[in-house]
Design a protein around this motif. Structure first.
Motif, PDB file in Angstrom:
ATOM      1  N   VAL A 198      16.014   3.577  -5.474  1.00  0.00           N
ATOM      2  CA  VAL A 198      15.273   2.100  -5.595  1.00  0.00           C
ATOM      3  C   VAL A 198      15.957   1.053  -4.783  1.00  0.00           C
ATOM      4  CG1 VAL A 198      14.666   0.496  -7.314  1.00  0.00           C
ATOM      5  CG2 VAL A 198      14.153   2.786  -7.882  1.00  0.00           C
ATOM      6  N   HIS A 199      17.411   0.984  -4.875  1.00  0.00           N
ATOM      7  CA  HIS A 199      18.028  -0.290  -4.183  1.00  0.00           C
ATOM      8  C   HIS A 199      17.797  -0.099  -2.749  1.00  0.00           C
ATOM      9  CE1 HIS A 199      21.654  -1.911  -2.591  1.00  0.00           C
ATOM     10  NE2 HIS A 199      21.005  -2.890  -3.151  1.00  0.00           N
ATOM     11  N   ASP A 200      18.042   1.188  -2.376  1.00  0.00           N
ATOM     12  CA  ASP A 200      18.036   1.422  -0.764  1.00  0.00           C
ATOM     13  C   ASP A 200      16.383   1.075  -0.179  1.00  0.00           C
ATOM     14  OD1 ASP A 200      20.572   2.075  -0.769  1.00  0.00           O
ATOM     15  OD2 ASP A 200      19.921   4.205  -0.402  1.00  0.00           O
ATOM     16  N   VAL A 201      15.493   1.378  -0.935  1.00  0.00           N
ATOM     17  CA  VAL A 201      14.128   1.303  -0.358  1.00  0.00           C
ATOM     18  C   VAL A 201      13.870  -0.427  -0.566  1.00  0.00           C
ATOM     19  CG1 VAL A 201      11.806   1.642  -0.906  1.00  0.00           C
ATOM     20  CG2 VAL A 201      13.365   3.550  -0.959  1.00  0.00           C
ATOM     21  N   HIS A 202      14.249  -1.027  -1.530  1.00  0.00           N
ATOM     22  CA  HIS A 202      14.019  -2.445  -1.853  1.00  0.00           C
ATOM     23  C   HIS A 202      14.802  -3.167  -0.355  1.00  0.00           C
ATOM     24  CE1 HIS A 202      13.773  -6.549  -3.235  1.00  0.00           C
ATOM     25  NE2 HIS A 202      14.995  -6.596  -3.003  1.00  0.00           N
ATOM     26  N   SER A 262      -0.823  -6.152  -9.897  1.00  0.00           N
ATOM     27  CA  SER A 262      -1.184  -4.868  -9.860  1.00  0.00           C
ATOM     28  C   SER A 262      -2.549  -4.455 -10.673  1.00  0.00           C
ATOM     29  CB  SER A 262      -0.141  -4.193 -10.719  1.00  0.00           C
ATOM     30  OG  SER A 262      -0.484  -2.779 -10.929  1.00  0.00           O
ATOM     31  N   THR A 263      -3.395  -4.174  -9.629  1.00  0.00           N
ATOM     32  CA  THR A 263      -4.635  -3.768 -10.387  1.00  0.00           C
ATOM     33  C   THR A 263      -4.525  -2.600 -11.428  1.00  0.00           C
ATOM     34  OG1 THR A 263      -5.236  -2.500  -8.474  1.00  0.00           O
ATOM     35  CG2 THR A 263      -6.402  -4.548  -8.736  1.00  0.00           C
ATOM     36  N   GLY A 264      -3.891  -1.485 -11.114  1.00  0.00           N
ATOM     37  CA  GLY A 264      -3.479  -0.426 -12.145  1.00  0.00           C
ATOM     38  C   GLY A 264      -3.104  -1.095 -13.562  1.00  0.00           C
ATOM     39  N   ASP A 265      -2.121  -2.081 -13.297  1.00  0.00           N
ATOM     40  CA  ASP A 265      -1.493  -2.763 -14.445  1.00  0.00           C
ATOM     41  C   ASP A 265      -2.464  -3.282 -15.296  1.00  0.00           C
ATOM     42  OD1 ASP A 265       1.149  -1.533 -14.099  1.00  0.00           O
ATOM     43  OD2 ASP A 265       1.969  -3.627 -13.502  1.00  0.00           O
ATOM     44  N   ILE A 267       0.916  -1.084  -0.119  1.00  0.00           N
ATOM     45  CA  ILE A 267       0.184  -0.054  -0.079  1.00  0.00           C
ATOM     46  C   ILE A 267       0.790   1.364   0.032  1.00  0.00           C
ATOM     47  CG2 ILE A 267      -1.576   1.160   1.320  1.00  0.00           C
ATOM     48  CD1 ILE A 267      -2.731  -1.333   2.401  1.00  0.00           C
ATOM     49  N   GLY A 268       0.500   2.123  -0.757  1.00  0.00           N
ATOM     50  CA  GLY A 268       1.283   3.382  -0.673  1.00  0.00           C
ATOM     51  C   GLY A 268       0.557   4.642  -1.569  1.00  0.00           C
ATOM     52  N   PRO A 269       0.848   5.848  -1.450  1.00  0.00           N
ATOM     53  CA  PRO A 269       0.113   6.707  -2.281  1.00  0.00           C
ATOM     54  C   PRO A 269       0.776   6.439  -3.974  1.00  0.00           C
ATOM     55  CG  PRO A 269       1.694   7.778  -1.032  1.00  0.00           C
ATOM     56  CD  PRO A 269       1.578   6.394  -0.503  1.00  0.00           C
ATOM     57  N   GLN A 270       0.107   7.123  -4.654  1.00  0.00           N
ATOM     58  CA  GLN A 270       0.664   7.039  -6.250  1.00  0.00           C
ATOM     59  C   GLN A 270       1.985   7.809  -6.223  1.00  0.00           C
ATOM     60  OE1 GLN A 270      -1.607  10.103  -8.683  1.00  0.00           O
ATOM     61  NE2 GLN A 270      -1.729  11.354  -6.826  1.00  0.00           N
ATOM     62  N   GLY A 271       2.818   7.526  -6.740  1.00  0.00           N
ATOM     63  CA  GLY A 271       4.068   7.960  -6.738  1.00  0.00           C
ATOM     64  C   GLY A 271       5.092   7.640  -5.671  1.00  0.00           C
ATOM     65  N   ALA A 272       4.605   6.720  -4.669  1.00  0.00           N
ATOM     66  CA  ALA A 272       5.389   6.191  -3.708  1.00  0.00           C
ATOM     67  C   ALA A 272       6.604   5.396  -4.119  1.00  0.00           C
ATOM     68  CB  ALA A 272       4.559   5.792  -2.608  1.00  0.00           C
ATOM     69  N   GLY A 273       6.277   4.783  -5.440  1.00  0.00           N
ATOM     70  CA  GLY A 273       7.241   3.776  -5.867  1.00  0.00           C
ATOM     71  C   GLY A 273       6.831   2.283  -5.640  1.00  0.00           C
ATOM     72  N   LYS A 274       5.677   2.183  -5.113  1.00  0.00           N
ATOM     73  CA  LYS A 274       5.149   0.830  -4.871  1.00  0.00           C
ATOM     74  C   LYS A 274       5.105  -0.182  -5.964  1.00  0.00           C
ATOM     75  CE  LYS A 274       0.273   2.051  -4.937  1.00  0.00           C
ATOM     76  NZ  LYS A 274      -0.132   1.265  -6.023  1.00  0.00           N
ATOM     77  N   GLY A 275       4.888   0.396  -7.046  1.00  0.00           N
ATOM     78  CA  GLY A 275       4.888  -0.577  -8.316  1.00  0.00           C
ATOM     79  C   GLY A 275       6.336  -1.146  -8.687  1.00  0.00           C
ATOM     80  N   THR A 276       7.265  -0.081  -8.478  1.00  0.00           N
ATOM     81  CA  THR A 276       8.862  -0.703  -8.631  1.00  0.00           C
ATOM     82  C   THR A 276       8.978  -1.502  -7.608  1.00  0.00           C
ATOM     83  OG1 THR A 276       9.144   1.704  -9.590  1.00  0.00           O
ATOM     84  CG2 THR A 276      11.000   0.287  -8.903  1.00  0.00           C
ATOM     85  N   GLN A 277       8.840  -1.088  -6.551  1.00  0.00           N
ATOM     86  CA  GLN A 277       8.885  -2.154  -5.380  1.00  0.00           C
ATOM     87  C   GLN A 277       8.429  -3.387  -5.475  1.00  0.00           C
ATOM     88  OE1 GLN A 277      11.903  -1.517  -3.412  1.00  0.00           O
ATOM     89  NE2 GLN A 277      12.219   0.489  -4.411  1.00  0.00           N
ATOM     90  N   ALA A 278       7.085  -3.099  -5.652  1.00  0.00           N
ATOM     91  CA  ALA A 278       6.337  -4.555  -5.799  1.00  0.00           C
ATOM     92  C   ALA A 278       7.036  -5.626  -6.747  1.00  0.00           C
ATOM     93  CB  ALA A 278       5.183  -4.106  -6.270  1.00  0.00           C
ATOM     94  N   VAL A 297       1.220  -6.720   5.478  1.00  0.00           N
ATOM     95  CA  VAL A 297       1.008  -5.587   4.634  1.00  0.00           C
ATOM     96  C   VAL A 297       2.230  -4.683   4.659  1.00  0.00           C
ATOM     97  CG1 VAL A 297      -0.800  -3.917   4.154  1.00  0.00           C
ATOM     98  CG2 VAL A 297      -1.373  -6.166   5.186  1.00  0.00           C
ATOM     99  N   LEU A 298       2.535  -4.391   3.391  1.00  0.00           N
ATOM    100  CA  LEU A 298       3.647  -3.443   3.289  1.00  0.00           C
ATOM    101  C   LEU A 298       3.316  -2.045   3.227  1.00  0.00           C
ATOM    102  CD1 LEU A 298       5.806  -5.516   1.057  1.00  0.00           C
ATOM    103  CD2 LEU A 298       6.794  -4.706   3.561  1.00  0.00           C
ATOM    104  N   VAL A 299       3.637  -0.914   3.889  1.00  0.00           N
ATOM    105  CA  VAL A 299       3.002   0.326   3.368  1.00  0.00           C
ATOM    106  C   VAL A 299       4.285   1.172   3.339  1.00  0.00           C
ATOM    107  CG1 VAL A 299       2.723   0.754   5.888  1.00  0.00           C
ATOM    108  CG2 VAL A 299       1.769   2.183   4.219  1.00  0.00           C
ATOM    109  N   LEU A 300       4.471   1.794   2.196  1.00  0.00           N
ATOM    110  CA  LEU A 300       5.559   2.723   1.940  1.00  0.00           C
ATOM    111  C   LEU A 300       5.057   4.190   2.216  1.00  0.00           C
ATOM    112  CD1 LEU A 300       7.021   2.006  -1.561  1.00  0.00           C
ATOM    113  CD2 LEU A 300       7.882   1.718   0.442  1.00  0.00           C
TER     114      LEU A 300
END
Ligand code: ADP
Length: 258
Positions: free
Chosen positions: A209-213, A72-75, A48-59, A151-154
């Motif tokens: 991206v790497h650090d957040v991952h 991804s429902t958006g995808d 879970i995270g707002p748009q632009g939080a990078g959740k798609g990339t991290q997911a 449940v991950l939240v960014l």
């Protein structure tokens, strides 16, 4: 493929890209298994995270590393909109306006996807649930057989999110739609954080991206190591199932039809 009503083709980018294999069993890497003390349980995860939080990339990164499907429902909506399927035609106008696609369409699509055998050994749901009613629907879809693992939240502040959105350039990234999606996130989606409080793994989404991952990986492993094994879905979600008040100041009266 037909949609849940059997009336149209539904493009599923997740399964067209990598066909599901019915007999794959969850094989966590030795590193992860050791860290997380992960034994038999398949990781059934939400992000879970707002748009632009990078959740798609991290997911994508996390699902790949865990060897579980990324849903991804958006995808799925975007792929269907592009292919002009019935589902795509129905959801396009909601996406363009930054509105949520109605729960019935969204939930049916997810039900269809979670019924596929490749999800039996774990999955990472990205963008669903986004509302309390959708979370209730997910409980029903998982039934007594499967339970959510974490449940991950960014956590990403608004100014970072807005800066990232300004360079993303997606068709639905108009100023109005961006603002509307942020309002809806705060109004409709953040109540889920309370609902899932016992499963929450909150991670700082600011950084490379790497650090957040790596942060996600370490936090998830630590959570799984300490998570009480006896927690059922009902205990984990704490029974918060009420839809949000329609007169919410941020969302106004324009809630999508349920
Ligand atoms: P973002 O994170 O920028 O909102 P997504 O790719 O997750 O992007 O979603 C894009 C659009 O798809 C949303 O603005 C919304 O219209 C629709 N959508 C995605 N997931 C859901 C959902 N669970 N419920 C309703 N609409 C959804």
């Amino acid at each position: 493929m037909t949609d849940p009503e059997g009336r149209t083709t539904v493009i599923d980018p997740g399964t067209t890209a990598s066909p599901p294999s019915a007999d794959r069993t969850f094989q966590p890497s030795a590193e992860f298994a050791a860290n997380a003390n992960l034994t038999a349980e398949a990781p059934n995860l939400l992000i879970i995270g707002p748009q632009g939080a990078g959740k798609g990339t991290q997911a994508i990164l996390l699902a790949e590393r865990l060897n579980i499907p990324h849903i991804s429902t958006g995808d799925v909506f975007r792929a269907n909109a592009q292919a002009r399927t019935q589902l795509g035609l129905e959801c396009q106008r909601y996406m363009d306006a930054g509105e949520l696609v109605p729960d019935s369409l969204t939930t049916n699509m997810v039900a269809h996807r979670l019924a596929k055998p490749d999800t039996k050994d774990g999955f990472l749901l990205d963008g669903f649930p986004r509302t309390v009613p959708q979370a209730g629907a997910l409980d029903d879809l998982l039934g007594g057989q499967r339970r959510l693992t974490a449940v991950l939240v960014l956590l990403t502040p608004n100014h970072v999110v807005l800066q990232r959105m300004s360079i993303r350039g997606r068709r639905d990234d108009t100023l109005e739609a961006i603002q509307r999606r942020l309002d809806l996130y705060h109004c409709e989606t953040t109540p889920l954080l309370e609902r899932y409080s016992r499963l929450l793994v909150a991670v700082d989404g600011v950084g490379t991206v790497h650090d957040v991952h790596e942060r996600i990986w370490t936090a998830l492993a630590a959570f799984l190591r300490d998570r009480p094994n006896s927690l059922t879905n009902a205990e984990a979600v704490g029974g918060i199932n009420q839809p949000m008040n329609d007169e919410c100041d941020n969302c106004g009266p324009g809630h999508p039809p349920r």
